[in-house]
Design a protein around this motif. Structure first.
Motif: not given
Length: 396
Positions: A111-138
């Motif tokens: 998507l970053a290579r093809c920025k001309e294809l869209f307008s908006g904000t793209l976030e990539v969120i690294g979510t550690p510890a899924e195997e335990e107390e997942g970061a996505k919970l917090h």
């Protein structure tokens, strides 16, 4: 139809992304300790022009391996691609995070290579510890996903077909402690109150209720402490238990049953009982029909076999995200063999040529779904309507 420019961008970035698969495989890091894993993923995003916050939410999480990478590309919707990268103890990446984490990165790089294809904000969120107390919970409870138009990732799986969604059960974990009175087990047992017996009867009462549980209900317990030696009446016992349900509403009813069983057992044995939440609740998945239909359409356009999701069996912190914004987590099959998750066989399957090919398929499906959210106002509104309807039914 699939965008050829985007597909080519993903193919161009595939060697770089698959090198991350190998790196994570060779350097497995467990929950909250993904120091090198997070660094290599962050560096790939920086090189692609993302503005990176790393570490991210370190104070809230208690470790510094989460990240957020943002690509602002004009005004428009907001979409998040989620990334997992923690390994399991001893067997390494038996859940396939070493592949589907970089798969998310590959979609973002395309998507970053093809920025001309869209307008908006793209976030990539690294979510550690899924195997335990997942970061996505917090992250979800902190409001990180509130107002997002989409959150998306894929999870590795096996078998001849990928699936449009990874359904999930709600989950609650308790540490249950029973307190009694110690005494000599032979000389004066009548002076004691046996906490271990209370704990055992608690589990017996739970078993007695199983025939009245709703379908999909799962309860499991282990005794962590049952006394020190057999010639003493145990004055303390400790259980860790988890119970799962297809819905958060039913989880609250199960909570009432669990507490009644514990109080009954404690009362019968002249003990006291204490409940401590083991970690925040995992929510069931708020499934969005419009997103599942779009994912199926994109797999079919590529020519990759796809089927509807299986009934929920496990839990995922992605469920918590799904209560805050429209969310989907398809399963990408990386091997035709029917390997279970959390096995060395699935871990090793992540390095095969077929898995490499499927990685590109999955990245293209993610990127195309994000593009649809950015560019198709009618689709975006349908997704939002589905989200509001499904959420209302779960909270009603």
């Amino acid at each position: 139809m699939m965008n050829r420019e985007l597909a080519q961008a993903i193919q161009d970035k595939l060697p770089e992304a698959f090198s991350l698969v190998r790196y994570l495989y060779d350097h497995p890091e467990t929950a909250g300790k993904e120091v090198q894993s997070s660094k290599v993923l962050v560096e790939a995003l920086r090189q692609a022009g993302f503005q990176v916050e790393y570490p991210f939410m370190e104070k809230e999480l208690g470790y510094g391996t989460a990240f957020r990478a943002v690509l602002e590309n004009g005004k428009g919707p907001r979409a998040a691609i989620l990334v997992e990268y923690d390994a399991l103890p001893e067997i390494g990446h038996g859940c396939g995070h070493n592949l589907h984490g970089p798969l998310s990165i590959l979609a973002a790089l395309g998507l970053a290579r093809c920025k001309e294809l869209f307008s908006g904000t793209l976030e990539v969120i690294g979510t550690p510890a899924e195997e335990e107390e997942g970061a996505k919970l917090h992250m979800a409870s902190a409001g990180l996903f509130d107002g997002m138009d989409l959150a998306i990732m894929m999870h590795c799986g096996s078998g001849p077909c990928s699936q449009t969604e990874m359904d999930a059960t709600s989950l609650r974990c308790y540490i249950v402690e029973f307190y009694g009175q110690s005494a000599h087990a032979a000389g004066s047992p009548w002076l004691g109150h046996n906490a271990l017996t209370a704990a055992r009867k608690f589990m017996d009462l739970l078993d007695a209720r199983r025939d009245s549980f709703q379908p999909g209900t799962i309860m499991s317990e282990v005794i962590l402490d049952g006394g020190k030696q057999p010639n003493m009446v145990p004055d303390y016992a400790k259980i860790r238990m988890e119970f799962r349900s297809p819905s958060m509403k039913n989880l609250e009813e199960l909570d009432r049953i669990v507490r009644n069983c514990a109080q009954g057992a404690a009362l019968a044995l002249d003990c006291k009982v204490k409940f401590t939440l083991g970690f925040p609740d995992f929510y069931d998945m708020a499934r969005i029909p419009a997103l599942e239909e779009k994912v199926k359409e994109k797999f079919q356009e590529i020519g990759a076999p796809i089927e509807d999701p299986l009934p929920a069996g496990g839990s995922s912190d992605v469920g918590n995200v799904s209560y805050h914004c429209p969310t989907i987590q398809p399963i990408i099959s990386i091997t035709d063999a029917p390997y279970s998750l959390h096995t060395p066989e699935l871990r090793d399957a992540t390095l095969t040529p077929h898995a490499r090919q499927q990685m590109a398929v999955g990245a293209e499906v993610i990127a195309e779904t994000v593009l649809a959210i950015f560019n198709d106002g009618g689709f975006r509104e349908k997704v939002r309507e589905d989200f509001q309807r499904v959420l209302a039914s779960k909270k009603g």
